[in-house]
Design a protein around this motif. Structure first.
Motif, PDB file in Angstrom:
ATOM      1  N   LYS A   1      -5.302   6.293  -3.284  1.00 28.59           N
ATOM      2  CA  LYS A   1      -4.881   4.981  -2.767  1.00 28.59           C
ATOM      3  C   LYS A   1      -3.448   4.620  -3.110  1.00 28.59           C
ATOM      4  CE  LYS A   1      -9.657   3.389  -3.202  1.00 28.59           C
ATOM      5  NZ  LYS A   1     -10.603   2.521  -3.939  1.00 28.59           N
ATOM      6  N   VAL A   2      -3.028   4.968  -4.323  1.00 26.76           N
ATOM      7  CA  VAL A   2      -1.685   4.611  -4.773  1.00 26.76           C
ATOM      8  C   VAL A   2      -0.635   5.257  -3.867  1.00 26.76           C
ATOM      9  CG1 VAL A   2      -0.016   4.799  -6.666  1.00 26.76           C
ATOM     10  CG2 VAL A   2      -2.417   4.299  -7.155  1.00 26.76           C
ATOM     11  N   GLY A   3       0.296   4.435  -3.394  1.00 24.69           N
ATOM     12  CA  GLY A   3       1.382   4.916  -2.539  1.00 24.69           C
ATOM     13  C   GLY A   3       1.109   4.807  -1.054  1.00 24.69           C
ATOM     14  N   LYS A   4      -0.118   4.474  -0.695  1.00 24.90           N
ATOM     15  CA  LYS A   4      -0.474   4.367   0.726  1.00 24.90           C
ATOM     16  C   LYS A   4      -0.430   2.921   1.193  1.00 24.90           C
ATOM     17  CE  LYS A   4      -3.242   8.549   0.897  1.00 24.90           C
ATOM     18  NZ  LYS A   4      -4.565   9.142   1.062  1.00 24.90           N
ATOM     19  N   ASP A   5      -0.250   2.741   2.497  1.00 22.43           N
ATOM     20  CA  ASP A   5      -0.329   1.411   3.072  1.00 22.43           C
ATOM     21  C   ASP A   5      -1.705   0.825   2.754  1.00 22.43           C
ATOM     22  OD1 ASP A   5       1.123  -0.335   5.468  1.00 22.43           O
ATOM     23  OD2 ASP A   5      -1.059  -0.512   5.477  1.00 22.43           O
ATOM     24  N   ILE A   6      -1.749  -0.437   2.403  1.00 23.70           N
ATOM     25  CA  ILE A   6      -3.004  -1.065   1.987  1.00 23.70           C
ATOM     26  C   ILE A   6      -4.103  -0.913   3.027  1.00 23.70           C
ATOM     27  CG2 ILE A   6      -2.174  -3.322   2.798  1.00 23.70           C
ATOM     28  CD1 ILE A   6      -4.614  -2.802  -0.109  1.00 23.70           C
ATOM     29  N   ASN A   7      -3.747  -1.003   4.313  1.00 26.06           N
ATOM     30  CA  ASN A   7      -4.765  -0.896   5.360  1.00 26.06           C
ATOM     31  C   ASN A   7      -5.218   0.537   5.608  1.00 26.06           C
ATOM     32  OD1 ASN A   7      -5.086  -3.581   5.768  1.00 26.06           O
ATOM     33  ND2 ASN A   7      -4.071  -3.675   7.759  1.00 26.06           N
ATOM     34  N   GLU A   8      -4.539   1.484   5.019  1.00 27.70           N
ATOM     35  CA  GLU A   8      -4.997   2.874   5.013  1.00 27.70           C
ATOM     36  C   GLU A   8      -5.810   3.135   3.746  1.00 27.70           C
ATOM     37  OE1 GLU A   8      -3.104   7.428   5.034  1.00 27.70           O
ATOM     38  OE2 GLU A   8      -1.790   5.670   5.054  1.00 27.70           O
TER      39      GLU A   8
ATOM     40  N   VAL B   1     -17.578  -0.003   8.007  1.00 26.68           N
ATOM     41  CA  VAL B   1     -16.340  -0.198   8.758  1.00 26.68           C
ATOM     42  C   VAL B   1     -16.695  -1.014  10.002  1.00 26.68           C
ATOM     43  CG1 VAL B   1     -14.467   0.912  10.025  1.00 26.68           C
ATOM     44  CG2 VAL B   1     -15.349   1.959   7.910  1.00 26.68           C
ATOM     45  N   PHE B   2     -16.282  -2.271  10.017  1.00 23.87           N
ATOM     46  CA  PHE B   2     -16.588  -3.131  11.157  1.00 23.87           C
ATOM     47  C   PHE B   2     -15.340  -3.549  11.917  1.00 23.87           C
ATOM     48  CE2 PHE B   2     -16.359  -5.780   7.348  1.00 23.87           C
ATOM     49  CZ  PHE B   2     -15.505  -6.805   7.711  1.00 23.87           C
ATOM     50  N   CYS B   3     -14.173  -3.085  11.430  1.00 21.59           N
ATOM     51  CA  CYS B   3     -12.912  -3.334  12.134  1.00 21.59           C
ATOM     52  C   CYS B   3     -12.096  -2.048  12.095  1.00 21.59           C
ATOM     53  CB  CYS B   3     -12.146  -4.480  11.483  1.00 21.59           C
ATOM     54  SG  CYS B   3     -10.665  -4.974  12.384  1.00 21.59           S
ATOM     55  N   ASN B   4     -12.128  -1.306  13.189  1.00 19.19           N
ATOM     56  CA  ASN B   4     -11.471   0.008  13.225  1.00 19.19           C
ATOM     57  C   ASN B   4      -9.963  -0.073  13.430  1.00 19.19           C
ATOM     58  OD1 ASN B   4     -13.742   1.981  13.098  1.00 19.19           O
ATOM     59  ND2 ASN B   4     -14.435   0.796  14.870  1.00 19.19           N
ATOM     60  N   ASN B   5      -9.491  -1.112  14.083  1.00 16.47           N
ATOM     61  CA  ASN B   5      -8.074  -1.198  14.426  1.00 16.47           C
ATOM     62  C   ASN B   5      -7.305  -1.989  13.375  1.00 16.47           C
ATOM     63  OD1 ASN B   5      -8.543   0.148  16.944  1.00 16.47           O
ATOM     64  ND2 ASN B   5      -9.366  -1.790  17.744  1.00 16.47           N
ATOM     65  N   MET B   6      -7.037  -1.332  12.268  1.00 11.43           N
ATOM     66  CA  MET B   6      -6.310  -1.971  11.173  1.00 11.43           C
ATOM     67  C   MET B   6      -4.844  -1.545  11.235  1.00 11.43           C
ATOM     68  SD  MET B   6      -8.464  -3.860   9.498  1.00 11.43           S
ATOM     69  CE  MET B   6      -7.722  -4.148   7.909  1.00 11.43           C
ATOM     70  N   PRO B   7      -3.936  -2.454  11.584  1.00  9.64           N
ATOM     71  CA  PRO B   7      -2.526  -2.092  11.725  1.00  9.64           C
ATOM     72  C   PRO B   7      -1.860  -1.845  10.376  1.00  9.64           C
ATOM     73  CG  PRO B   7      -2.786  -4.449  11.947  1.00  9.64           C
ATOM     74  CD  PRO B   7      -4.177  -3.882  11.850  1.00  9.64           C
ATOM     75  N   LYS B   8      -0.820  -1.027  10.374  1.00  9.96           N
ATOM     76  CA  LYS B   8      -0.047  -0.823   9.150  1.00  9.96           C
ATOM     77  C   LYS B   8       0.591  -2.154   8.758  1.00  9.96           C
ATOM     78  CE  LYS B   8      -0.269   3.712   8.364  1.00  9.96           C
ATOM     79  NZ  LYS B   8       0.897   4.602   8.582  1.00  9.96           N
ATOM     80  N   THR B   9       0.623  -2.415   7.458  1.00 11.97           N
ATOM     81  CA  THR B   9       1.167  -3.687   6.973  1.00 11.97           C
ATOM     82  C   THR B   9       2.559  -3.549   6.369  1.00 11.97           C
ATOM     83  OG1 THR B   9       0.264  -3.386   4.750  1.00 11.97           O
ATOM     84  CG2 THR B   9      -1.162  -4.453   6.395  1.00 11.97           C
ATOM     85  N   GLY B  10       2.914  -2.313   5.966  1.00 15.84           N
ATOM     86  CA  GLY B  10       4.167  -2.115   5.245  1.00 15.84           C
ATOM     87  C   GLY B  10       4.024  -2.399   3.754  1.00 15.84           C
ATOM     88  N   VAL B  11       2.815  -2.793   3.324  1.00 15.04           N
ATOM     89  CA  VAL B  11       2.556  -3.076   1.906  1.00 15.04           C
ATOM     90  C   VAL B  11       1.921  -1.844   1.272  1.00 15.04           C
ATOM     91  CG1 VAL B  11       1.275  -4.499   0.275  1.00 15.04           C
ATOM     92  CG2 VAL B  11       2.261  -5.539   2.329  1.00 15.04           C
ATOM     93  N   LYS B  12       2.635  -1.220   0.351  1.00 14.66           N
ATOM     94  CA  LYS B  12       2.128  -0.036  -0.335  1.00 14.66           C
ATOM     95  C   LYS B  12       1.330  -0.432  -1.577  1.00 14.66           C
ATOM     96  CE  LYS B  12       4.477   2.968   2.228  1.00 14.66           C
ATOM     97  NZ  LYS B  12       3.808   3.916   3.130  1.00 14.66           N
ATOM     98  N   VAL B  13       0.262   0.301  -1.818  1.00 15.53           N
ATOM     99  CA  VAL B  13      -0.519   0.086  -3.033  1.00 15.53           C
ATOM    100  C   VAL B  13       0.278   0.624  -4.213  1.00 15.53           C
ATOM    101  CG1 VAL B  13      -2.657   0.602  -4.261  1.00 15.53           C
ATOM    102  CG2 VAL B  13      -2.692   0.267  -1.778  1.00 15.53           C
ATOM    103  N   ARG B  14       0.529  -0.221  -5.189  1.00 15.42           N
ATOM    104  CA  ARG B  14       1.291   0.164  -6.371  1.00 15.42           C
ATOM    105  C   ARG B  14       0.342   0.628  -7.479  1.00 15.42           C
ATOM    106  NH1 ARG B  14       6.220   0.630  -4.161  1.00 15.42           N
ATOM    107  NH2 ARG B  14       6.820  -1.284  -3.045  1.00 15.42           N
TER     108      ARG B  14
ATOM    109  N   PHE C   1     -13.960   8.588  -9.170  1.00 17.82           N
ATOM    110  CA  PHE C   1     -12.573   8.236  -9.443  1.00 17.82           C
ATOM    111  C   PHE C   1     -11.696   9.475  -9.651  1.00 17.82           C
ATOM    112  CE2 PHE C   1      -9.576   7.421 -12.995  1.00 17.82           C
ATOM    113  CZ  PHE C   1      -8.684   6.599 -12.332  1.00 17.82           C
ATOM    114  N   ILE C   2     -10.496   9.468  -9.054  1.00 18.66           N
ATOM    115  CA  ILE C   2      -9.484  10.501  -9.303  1.00 18.66           C
ATOM    116  C   ILE C   2      -8.233   9.780  -9.813  1.00 18.66           C
ATOM    117  CG2 ILE C   2      -8.035  12.321  -8.336  1.00 18.66           C
ATOM    118  CD1 ILE C   2     -10.156  12.783  -6.219  1.00 18.66           C
ATOM    119  N   PRO C   3      -7.852   9.998 -11.067  1.00 16.97           N
ATOM    120  CA  PRO C   3      -6.710   9.259 -11.618  1.00 16.97           C
ATOM    121  C   PRO C   3      -5.396   9.606 -10.929  1.00 16.97           C
ATOM    122  CG  PRO C   3      -7.422  10.971 -13.142  1.00 16.97           C
ATOM    123  CD  PRO C   3      -8.445  10.920 -12.049  1.00 16.97           C
ATOM    124  N   SER C   4      -4.563   8.598 -10.743  1.00 19.52           N
ATOM    125  CA  SER C   4      -3.249   8.809 -10.141  1.00 19.52           C
ATOM    126  C   SER C   4      -2.301   9.473 -11.139  1.00 19.52           C
ATOM    127  CB  SER C   4      -2.667   7.463  -9.699  1.00 19.52           C
ATOM    128  OG  SER C   4      -1.337   7.610  -9.272  1.00 19.52           O
TER     129      SER C   4
END
Length: 367
Positions: free
Chosen positions: A61-68, A79-92, A113-116
């Motif tokens: 998850k870390v480093g990816k767009d939140i909606n990804e 999953v009840f909403c398939n069309n999730m647009p990119k937000t530009g907000v990266k998971v820190r 869990f897989i540690p970052s």
């Protein structure tokens, strides 16, 4: 009117359902908005909420767009909403602390869990991200038992000067010392431990209140829960369950006619069943006495998708917290906390808490 910018600590199933819901309802009209307790709160609709920042510690998850990131393992909710647009907000990368139980390292499949590899964030890092992102409210979605982690993010919210919604059973809002910290800084907080929209605890409370109102003596009861998400896997470590059991038990005990002896009430997570994924199955049994001391018992089985059930309440808690910010209210928002959380500082029946929250929304109740 602008939107509501939120930050999220813990990009798990609950965060996934919340963000899917925000997008799902964005283009809906009021008459189409099935599944919401409130279409509008203080002029804010669900689609007015947007993510400004997010923190997690899983490599996927870390480093990816939140909606990804919300669709990455170990997340397994519907999953009840398939069309999730990119937000530009990266998971820190966040702070680990006690956010991961040691026993989870023994499980080696996609659902664990897989540690970052990224270096952990410091408090200064998190506060800087919160301020620079323009976040107004921080949501705590860490795993159950994350005592140190919850206090870390609560402190970051205080330092950044933003509201805090504590969705997990670590006692922040219901701890007088923490509540005073938020009051002194004139920052609103809602918590602790979010109730589901229609889940095990709210159902158990309503039935318990019904027994009391109909003159039925409740003598003993249990609530058993099974699920297959990482929350249930995490809770196999019984040392992490103390606050969870206390929160769920008090939620029911607070509406009984007479407090039950500890031997006669058992409420809490029971087991991890991997193939259930995010589906939670609850079993409730209640035994009591009717007119003439005639015995009766009630058994109920409830099956729900756990995380959307939580998101249906969180979406209202966020908007109520925003009202607290706009009104300059510092400290615990008692009315929304009583209605939205299992372990608020002050317990009320759900009917009372509902009316108090409606009055708060309308501005008739200070907090």
């Amino acid at each position: 009117m602008g939107g509501i910018r939120i930050a999220i600590a813990g990009v798990g199933n609950c965060a996934s359902s919340l963000l899917q819901g925000i997008e799902y309802y964005k283009d809906k009209k009021k008459e189409q908005a099935v599944g919401l307790m409130h279409w509008e709160i203080g002029g804010y609709k669900p689609g007015d909420i947007e993510v400004a920042a997010a923190f997690d510690i899983d490599k996927r998850k870390v480093g990816k767009d939140i909606n990804e990131a919300i669709f990455e393992r170990p997340n397994c909710t519907a999953v009840f909403c398939n069309n999730m647009p990119k937000t530009g907000v990266k998971v820190r990368m966040g702070r680990v602390l006690d956010g991961i139980s040691e026993h989870m390292k023994e499980y080696k499949d996609d659902y664990t869990f897989i540690p970052s590899d990224e270096p952990e964030a410091t408090g200064k890092d998190v506060v800087r991200e919160l301020k620079e992102s323009g976040a107004e409210i921080l949501l705590n979605y860490l795993p159950v038992g994350s005592e140190a982690g919850s206090r870390f993010y609560a402190e970051c919210a205080l330092e950044a000067g933003i509201g805090f919604v504590n969705n997990i059973p670590v006692f922040i809002a219901s701890n007088p010392e923490w509540a005073k910290k938020f009051e002194d800084k004139k920052i609103p907080i809602i918590g602790d431990d979010i109730k589901a929209q229609l889940g095990a605890t709210i159902t158990h409370r309503i039935l318990t209140d019904l027994f009391k109102k109909r003159g039925v003596k409740l003598e003993r009861t249990y609530q058993l829960n099974t699920g297959g998400n990482t929350d249930f896997l995490n809770m196999l470590n019984r040392r992490r369950l103390a606050s969870k059991k206390e929160s769920k038990t008090e939620a029911v005990q607070s509406v009984t006619a007479h407090k039950l002896n500890e031997r006669n009430i058992h409420i809490g997570p029971s087991d991890y069943v991997p193939w259930q994924n995010d589906n939670k199955v609850c079993f409730i049994r209640m035994e009591g006495k009717l007119f003439g001391d005639v015995p009766m018992n009630l058994e109920l089985r409830l099956s729900v998708e756990d995380s959307p059930n939580s998101a249906g309440v969180a979406i209202d808690a966020i908007r109520c917290c925003k009202l607290g910010l706009e009104r300059g209210i510092g400290g615990v928002l008692y009315s929304p906390s009583a209605y939205f959380a299992k372990h608020p500082p002050r317990q009320y029946t759900d009917d009372e808490a509902y009316l108090m929250t409606e009055e708060f929304i309308q501005g008739k109740c200070a907090r």
